[in-house]
Scaffold this motif. Structure first.
Motif, PDB file in Angstrom:
ATOM      1  N   ALA A  47       0.826  -1.216   0.000  1.00 31.64           N
ATOM      2  CA  ALA A  47       0.000   0.000   0.000  1.00 31.64           C
ATOM      3  C   ALA A  47       0.856   1.261   0.000  1.00 31.64           C
ATOM      4  O   ALA A  47       0.561   2.214  -0.725  1.00 31.64           O
ATOM      5  N   ILE A  48       1.920   1.253   0.780  1.00 36.21           N
ATOM      6  CA  ILE A  48       2.799   2.428   0.843  1.00 36.21           C
ATOM      7  C   ILE A  48       3.523   2.635  -0.478  1.00 36.21           C
ATOM      8  O   ILE A  48       3.592   3.756  -0.992  1.00 36.21           O
ATOM      9  N   LEU A  49       4.049   1.569  -1.046  1.00 35.24           N
ATOM     10  CA  LEU A  49       4.732   1.686  -2.339  1.00 35.24           C
ATOM     11  C   LEU A  49       3.766   2.108  -3.444  1.00 35.24           C
ATOM     12  O   LEU A  49       4.095   2.960  -4.279  1.00 35.24           O
ATOM     13  N   TYR A  50       2.581   1.543  -3.447  1.00 32.81           N
ATOM     14  CA  TYR A  50       1.562   1.872  -4.454  1.00 32.81           C
ATOM     15  C   TYR A  50       1.242   3.371  -4.418  1.00 32.81           C
ATOM     16  O   TYR A  50       1.284   4.051  -5.443  1.00 32.81           O
ATOM     17  N   SER A  51       0.929   3.880  -3.242  1.00 34.44           N
ATOM     18  CA  SER A  51       0.561   5.291  -3.128  1.00 34.44           C
ATOM     19  C   SER A  51       1.757   6.212  -3.329  1.00 34.44           C
ATOM     20  O   SER A  51       1.651   7.232  -4.002  1.00 34.44           O
ATOM     21  N   GLY A  52       2.882   5.853  -2.735  1.00 28.27           N
ATOM     22  CA  GLY A  52       4.066   6.698  -2.868  1.00 28.27           C
ATOM     23  C   GLY A  52       4.515   6.844  -4.304  1.00 28.27           C
ATOM     24  O   GLY A  52       4.783   7.953  -4.779  1.00 28.27           O
ATOM     25  N   VAL A  53       4.571   5.731  -5.009  1.00 27.94           N
ATOM     26  CA  VAL A  53       5.023   5.774  -6.407  1.00 27.94           C
ATOM     27  C   VAL A  53       3.999   6.475  -7.293  1.00 27.94           C
ATOM     28  O   VAL A  53       4.352   7.346  -8.095  1.00 27.94           O
TER      29      VAL A  53
END
Length: 148
Positions: free
Chosen positions: A68-74
């Motif tokens: 979730a963090i990688l998805y939103s951050g990227v």
């Protein structure tokens, strides 16, 4: 409308028309995509667990937050919106008018999940009481979601 005007949607009500409804649908799209990516990551961790004699299986608890963090951050950091937001015609802007970076996108989703977990989603009602239709986690990082 110039780029400077877009950083202050409170002066342009059309930039906020239907934002709450669109954000809910965008969340459902994004959550579905994160769940699909999470399932793929779980399969990878499962295979790695077999190779590492079970050691990699210790990662299962952290897989969803990491995805979730990688998805939103990227997605927020590179395009200014998640795929769900883009599908609904929304864009994520900082109050300064700048496009957010990876860390701001990642922190945004961390705050969202922490705040909604502790308040049972009641903190989402704050958007009903402010003119820019911002949620608590938007206010904390100084951002607005508006129509693209």
């Amino acid at each position: 409308m110039t780029a400077d005007d877009r950083s202050f949607p409170v002066y342009h009500p059309a930039a906020l028309d239907g934002v709450r409804r669109k954000r809910m649908i965008a969340f459902l799209i994004d959550f579905t995509l994160v769940c699909i990516l999470w399932l793929i990551a779980c399969v990878i961790v499962g295979i790695l667990g077999v190779v590492t004699l079970g050691l990699a299986w210790l990662l299962y608890g952290a897989v969803f937050p990491i995805v979730a963090i990688l998805y939103s951050g990227v997605s927020i950091g590179s395009r200014g919106a998640t795929p769900g937001m883009r599908a609904m015609g929304l864009i994520f802007r900082l109050d300064t008018g700048e496009q957010p970076n990876f860390w701001q996108g990642a922190f945004h989703v961390i705050l969202f999940y922490v705040i909604t977990s502790f308040t049972g989603g009641l903190a989402l009602l704050i958007s009903l009481f402010n003119s820019r239709k911002r949620l608590l986690h938007d206010m904390l990082i100084g951002a607005t979601v508006e129509n693209a």
